[in-house]
Write a protein that holds these residues in place. Structure first.
Motif, PDB file in Angstrom:
ATOM      1  N   ALA A   1       0.839  -1.200   0.000  1.00 63.91           N
ATOM      2  CA  ALA A   1       0.000   0.000   0.000  1.00 63.91           C
ATOM      3  C   ALA A   1       0.874   1.249   0.000  1.00 63.91           C
ATOM      4  CB  ALA A   1      -0.919  -0.008   1.224  1.00 63.91           C
ATOM      5  N   PHE A   2       1.912   1.219   0.823  1.00 61.33           N
ATOM      6  CA  PHE A   2       2.791   2.380   0.911  1.00 61.33           C
ATOM      7  C   PHE A   2       3.476   2.661  -0.428  1.00 61.33           C
ATOM      8  CE2 PHE A   2       6.728   4.573   1.799  1.00 61.33           C
ATOM      9  CZ  PHE A   2       6.325   5.540   2.700  1.00 61.33           C
ATOM     10  N   LEU A   3       4.035   1.591  -1.032  1.00 61.26           N
ATOM     11  CA  LEU A   3       4.748   1.789  -2.301  1.00 61.26           C
ATOM     12  C   LEU A   3       3.786   2.187  -3.423  1.00 61.26           C
ATOM     13  CD1 LEU A   3       7.426  -1.054  -2.265  1.00 61.26           C
ATOM     14  CD2 LEU A   3       7.779   1.382  -1.977  1.00 61.26           C
ATOM     15  N   ALA A   4       2.550   1.662  -3.363  1.00 59.55           N
ATOM     16  CA  ALA A   4       1.565   2.058  -4.375  1.00 59.55           C
ATOM     17  C   ALA A   4       1.288   3.550  -4.272  1.00 59.55           C
ATOM     18  CB  ALA A   4       0.288   1.255  -4.204  1.00 59.55           C
TER      19      ALA A   4
ATOM     20  N   PRO B   1       3.029   8.533  -7.778  1.00 58.31           N
ATOM     21  CA  PRO B   1       3.853   9.669  -8.248  1.00 58.31           C
ATOM     22  C   PRO B   1       4.630   9.367  -9.527  1.00 58.31           C
ATOM     23  CG  PRO B   1       4.700   8.812  -6.175  1.00 58.31           C
ATOM     24  CD  PRO B   1       3.396   8.169  -6.407  1.00 58.31           C
ATOM     25  N   LEU B   2       4.971   8.073  -9.721  1.00 62.03           N
ATOM     26  CA  LEU B   2       5.660   7.689 -10.959  1.00 62.03           C
ATOM     27  C   LEU B   2       4.782   7.990 -12.170  1.00 62.03           C
ATOM     28  CD1 LEU B   2       8.294   6.238 -11.763  1.00 62.03           C
ATOM     29  CD2 LEU B   2       6.973   4.147 -11.871  1.00 62.03           C
ATOM     30  N   VAL B   3       3.515   7.549 -12.064  1.00 64.61           N
ATOM     31  CA  VAL B   3       2.562   7.810 -13.151  1.00 64.61           C
ATOM     32  C   VAL B   3       2.347   9.320 -13.297  1.00 64.61           C
ATOM     33  CG1 VAL B   3       0.188   7.424 -13.927  1.00 64.61           C
ATOM     34  CG2 VAL B   3       1.471   5.572 -12.846  1.00 64.61           C
ATOM     35  N   GLN B   4       2.257   9.997 -12.157  1.00 64.36           N
ATOM     36  CA  GLN B   4       2.054  11.448 -12.197  1.00 64.36           C
ATOM     37  C   GLN B   4       3.208  12.162 -12.886  1.00 64.36           C
ATOM     38  OE1 GLN B   4       1.385  12.202  -8.050  1.00 64.36           O
ATOM     39  NE2 GLN B   4      -0.759  12.745  -8.404  1.00 64.36           N
ATOM     40  N   THR B   5       4.436  11.717 -12.592  1.00 62.88           N
ATOM     41  CA  THR B   5       5.600  12.342 -13.234  1.00 62.88           C
ATOM     42  C   THR B   5       5.499  12.215 -14.739  1.00 62.88           C
ATOM     43  OG1 THR B   5       6.921  11.643 -11.346  1.00 62.88           O
ATOM     44  CG2 THR B   5       8.129  12.414 -13.257  1.00 62.88           C
ATOM     45  N   ILE B   6       5.152  11.001 -15.189  1.00 63.61           N
ATOM     46  CA  ILE B   6       5.065  10.766 -16.633  1.00 63.61           C
ATOM     47  C   ILE B   6       3.968  11.657 -17.230  1.00 63.61           C
ATOM     48  CG2 ILE B   6       4.579   9.024 -18.393  1.00 63.61           C
ATOM     49  CD1 ILE B   6       5.764   6.965 -16.351  1.00 63.61           C
TER      50      ILE B   6
ATOM     51  N   LEU C   1       8.389  -5.594  -7.782  1.00 66.19           N
ATOM     52  CA  LEU C   1       8.043  -4.230  -7.363  1.00 66.19           C
ATOM     53  C   LEU C   1       9.191  -3.612  -6.571  1.00 66.19           C
ATOM     54  CD1 LEU C   1       5.832  -1.962  -6.863  1.00 66.19           C
ATOM     55  CD2 LEU C   1       5.317  -3.172  -4.752  1.00 66.19           C
ATOM     56  N   VAL C   2       9.743  -4.414  -5.656  1.00 65.52           N
ATOM     57  CA  VAL C   2      10.840  -3.916  -4.819  1.00 65.52           C
ATOM     58  C   VAL C   2      12.071  -3.626  -5.669  1.00 65.52           C
ATOM     59  CG1 VAL C   2      12.470  -4.648  -3.054  1.00 65.52           C
ATOM     60  CG2 VAL C   2      10.030  -4.945  -2.690  1.00 65.52           C
ATOM     61  N   LEU C   3      12.372  -4.530  -6.617  1.00 60.94           N
ATOM     62  CA  LEU C   3      13.548  -4.324  -7.455  1.00 60.94           C
ATOM     63  C   LEU C   3      13.358  -3.136  -8.396  1.00 60.94           C
ATOM     64  CD1 LEU C   3      14.579  -7.979  -8.301  1.00 60.94           C
ATOM     65  CD2 LEU C   3      15.737  -6.369  -6.798  1.00 60.94           C
ATOM     66  N   LEU C   4      12.105  -2.946  -8.838  1.00 64.08           N
ATOM     67  CA  LEU C   4      11.791  -1.836  -9.734  1.00 64.08           C
ATOM     68  C   LEU C   4      12.171  -0.507  -9.106  1.00 64.08           C
ATOM     69  CD1 LEU C   4      10.395  -1.994 -12.499  1.00 64.08           C
ATOM     70  CD2 LEU C   4       8.314  -1.206 -11.398  1.00 64.08           C
TER      71      LEU C   4
ATOM     72  N   ILE D   1       8.981  10.368   1.840  1.00 62.98           N
ATOM     73  CA  ILE D   1       9.690  10.087   0.585  1.00 62.98           C
ATOM     74  C   ILE D   1      11.000   9.347   0.858  1.00 62.98           C
ATOM     75  CG2 ILE D   1      10.707  12.418   0.471  1.00 62.98           C
ATOM     76  CD1 ILE D   1       9.719  10.980  -2.730  1.00 62.98           C
ATOM     77  N   HIS D   2      11.646   9.646   1.976  1.00 62.31           N
ATOM     78  CA  HIS D   2      12.859   8.897   2.319  1.00 62.31           C
ATOM     79  C   HIS D   2      12.537   7.442   2.637  1.00 62.31           C
ATOM     80  CE1 HIS D   2      15.437  12.675   3.396  1.00 62.31           C
ATOM     81  NE2 HIS D   2      15.153  12.580   2.124  1.00 62.31           N
ATOM     82  N   THR D   3      11.320   7.196   3.129  1.00 65.69           N
ATOM     83  CA  THR D   3      10.925   5.815   3.385  1.00 65.69           C
ATOM     84  C   THR D   3      10.789   5.037   2.073  1.00 65.69           C
ATOM     85  OG1 THR D   3       9.755   6.543   5.356  1.00 65.69           O
ATOM     86  CG2 THR D   3       9.228   4.353   4.540  1.00 65.69           C
ATOM     87  N   VAL D   4      10.334   5.732   0.997  1.00 69.71           N
ATOM     88  CA  VAL D   4      10.287   5.051  -0.298  1.00 69.71           C
ATOM     89  C   VAL D   4      11.687   4.591  -0.694  1.00 69.71           C
ATOM     90  CG1 VAL D   4       9.573   5.232  -2.706  1.00 69.71           C
ATOM     91  CG2 VAL D   4       8.367   6.531  -0.974  1.00 69.71           C
ATOM     92  N   LEU D   5      12.703   5.388  -0.345  1.00 66.78           N
ATOM     93  CA  LEU D   5      14.078   5.012  -0.650  1.00 66.78           C
ATOM     94  C   LEU D   5      14.551   3.836   0.204  1.00 66.78           C
ATOM     95  CD1 LEU D   5      15.657   8.588  -0.746  1.00 66.78           C
ATOM     96  CD2 LEU D   5      15.688   6.997  -2.652  1.00 66.78           C
ATOM     97  N   ALA D   6      14.173   3.856   1.481  1.00 68.63           N
ATOM     98  CA  ALA D   6      14.748   2.893   2.424  1.00 68.63           C
ATOM     99  C   ALA D   6      13.939   1.601   2.538  1.00 68.63           C
ATOM    100  CB  ALA D   6      14.883   3.539   3.807  1.00 68.63           C
ATOM    101  N   LEU D   7      12.633   1.669   2.265  1.00 71.94           N
ATOM    102  CA  LEU D   7      11.758   0.507   2.471  1.00 71.94           C
ATOM    103  C   LEU D   7      12.141  -0.715   1.623  1.00 71.94           C
ATOM    104  CD1 LEU D   7       9.192  -0.906   3.539  1.00 71.94           C
ATOM    105  CD2 LEU D   7       7.862   0.374   1.892  1.00 71.94           C
TER     106      LEU D   7
END
Lengths: 283, 281
Positions: A18-21, A27-32, B120-123, B155-161
């Motif tokens: 959920a967090f990564l989504a 935001p990835l889609v938004q950037t594009i 997803l994680v590797l992406l 946003i830093h958590t996106v980097l570290a997670l």
């Protein structure tokens, strides 16, 4: 392990998915979308504006040259470190610790470290004076000395970024069974043959991950450049930052972001193709 | 092993010269890492005079803590230091809370979608993640998270997670499954077994992961600079004042960025080596 409670793993990964989504995919889609739209309609205006920018070609050239200069040197140093530390018994941990110190150092701090050495009245010029190479303070970091500035940034990047390559390479070298090398030795292979024919092929997975990680990071070079050369040396991420912060133009900044994404993805795919990792042949 | 073989196969002098070459190579690479840090420390502690002293000697002459303390007292420095700590704290907490369960699931269960999750994680590794700060600015303004430490921490958590999920997977795989199963046999629930048996054994590795998440957040520049205006982290603060500040302030800033993460990595080096698998011979 157990199949009777198959919902447990999903419950465990759900928060991170959920967090990564929310904070990665959206935001990835938004950037594009931001890059390829204008006032809510699809448009290539941002991309055109980016390409017409005076710094565009220079920033691409600089970023690529820096990556091409930095990554192979880092790999070579990391391989040297890995082979050296493998021959050490006592003191190995201390040496490894010293070599991993740059892992904790940000690119901004690394830029500032090398600024103290390369600025006009810095240690590098003092050394050159002592050796009789120069007579007065030479300038290495101005826009009039683009080649010297390039080397300064490359040195700072190599200094800072080699540690992560070293960690991955040493971990890879540790997994190479001793028997392979010993067998090669018995059959009369010299150190160079052993290195090229035995070690390198066996650490392919490590090489692959190290190269992908380091190349993607090299395309993102930003703060080290900013600390050493200010805006005298345009790079892609730096341009994205300037368009966002100075020019307040999110669209062009996003276009730069998408460009970096495409380049990183292309590099990753090239490495995956070029360095084939056959799972059956892994040690 | 190979050294022993060569020492019996070669004349003694040849061996000792190779030994000498090895150790001078190691010493040179150690100096390559350490000398620049020593020199920036001299720059940070030498003050205004030290910066313009010419030619420099590389010896610690005329250094004192005063220039560094003066830098700390500059307006904004201490606050940005605290902001950096706050953002890193949020990053550590979130990436462990969200990443460790995922790591446990990856280590202990086979389930549909496991490979997609790994992908997803590797992406996330293949993308310049800091760039995500651009569209997030818009959403964060709407949500009231713009220019807050929480926003930077997210946003830093996106980097570290992703890192936390992959590393904790390795850590949990290192905890023998049998111990956990034995606890179930003796009547522990899964949750009890986890907290009484698995968690204590995995703790050192998780602490090392946390430290690494801290360092990732502590060092990040781009996202922090884009997402904040007044509540800057130390890196973002230094980046914005860079061109206006005198040289010795910049060096003091560099030293201040370096010290905490180097101390942290030193404190957990043993566990870091263990989770990377680089300490054992």
């Amino acid at each position: 392990m157990t199949n009777n409670r198959s919902w447990i793993p999903y419950l465990l990964i759900l928060p991170s998915v959920a967090f990564l989504a929310l904070l990665f995919i959206v935001p990835l889609v938004q950037t594009i979308w931001l890059a390829f739209s204008d006032n809510g309609l699809p448009s290539s205006a941002n991309a055109q504006r980016m390409m017409a920018d005076i710094n565009f070609t220079r920033s691409i050239k600089n970023t690529f040259l820096l990556t091409i200069a930095v990554v192979p040197v880092q790999l070579a140093i990391a391989l040297a470190m890995g082979t050296m530390v493998a021959k050490v018994g006592r003191g190995r941990e201390t040496i490894l610790w010293v070599w991993t110190i740059p892992l904790g150092i940000s690119d901004l701090a690394a830029g500032l470290v090398w600024l103290s050495i390369l600025q006009n009245s810095g240690y590098f010029n003092s050394l050159l004076l002592g050796l009789g190479v120069i007579e007065r303070q030479a300038s290495w970091l101005s826009y009039q000395t683009p080649v010297a500035l390039f080397f300064a940034i490359a040195v700072a990047e190599i200094w800072r970024g080699t540690a992560i390559v070293m960690v991955i390479i040493v971990a890879g070298l540790n997994q190479v069974p001793k028997e392979f090398k010993e067998a090669a030795e018995i059959f009369g292979a010299g150190p160079w043959t052993r290195f090229w024919r035995i070690t390198l092929p066996l650490i392919r997975p490590a090489l692959q991950s190290a190269l992908i990680l380091r190349t993607v990071l090299a395309f993102e070079v930003f703060a080290v450049v900013y600390a050493l050369g200010g805006r005298n040396f345009p790079v892609l991420v730096g341009e994205a930052y300037n368009w966002q912060n100075q020019n307040q133009n999110y669209g062009v900044a996003a276009a730069y972001a998408v460009l970096i994404m495409i380049i990183s993805l292309a590099a990753t795919l090239i490495y995956l193709k070029a360095i084939k990792v056959d799972p059956e042949r892994l040690p | 092993m190979s050294a022993q073989i060569t020492s019996t196969a070669n004349p003694e002098g040849f061996v000792s010269s190779r030994r000498w070459l090895l150790w001078s190579g190691i010493a040179a690479l150690c100096a390559w890492v350490l000398v620049p840090i020593y020199l920036v420390a001299l720059g940070a502690l030498g003050g205004r005079q030290g910066v313009y002293q010419w030619p420099k000697t590389g010896l610690p002459t005329g250094i004192s803590l005063d220039p560094f303390i003066l830098f700390l007292k500059t307006e904004g420095v201490l606050q940005s230091f605290l902001n950096s700590l706050g953002a890193a704290g949020i990053t550590v907490a979130l990436s462990i809370l969200l990443g460790a369960p995922a790591g446990y699931a990856l280590a202990r269960y086979n389930f549909h979608g496991k490979d997609s999750y790994r992908l997803l994680v590797l992406l996330t590794r293949a993308f310049p993640l800091a760039i995500l700060a651009l569209p997030l600015t818009v959403s964060f303004i709407k949500l009231g998270l713009y220019d807050t430490i929480i926003g930077v921490g997210l946003i830093h958590t996106v980097l570290a997670l992703p890192f936390a999920a992959l590393v904790t997977q390795g850590i949990f795989m290192g905890v023998p499954r049998e111990l956990e199963e034995a606890a179930w046999v003796f009547g522990c629930t899964r949750v009890q077994a986890f907290f009484k048996i698995v968690a204590p054994l995995a703790l050192p590795g998780i602490v090392a992961t946390a430290v690494f998440a801290f360092v990732i957040s502590w060092n990040e520049v781009f996202a922090a600079s884009v997402l904040t205006v007044r509540n800057r982290t130390l890196t973002a603060y230094l980046l914005t004042v860079l061109s206006e500040s005198p040289m010795h302030y910049r060096f003091a800033g560099g030293l201040m960025l370096i010290l905490p993460s180097v101390v942290f990595i030193f404190a957990v080096r043993r566990y870091l080596f263990a989770i990377w698998g680089i300490s054992s011979k």
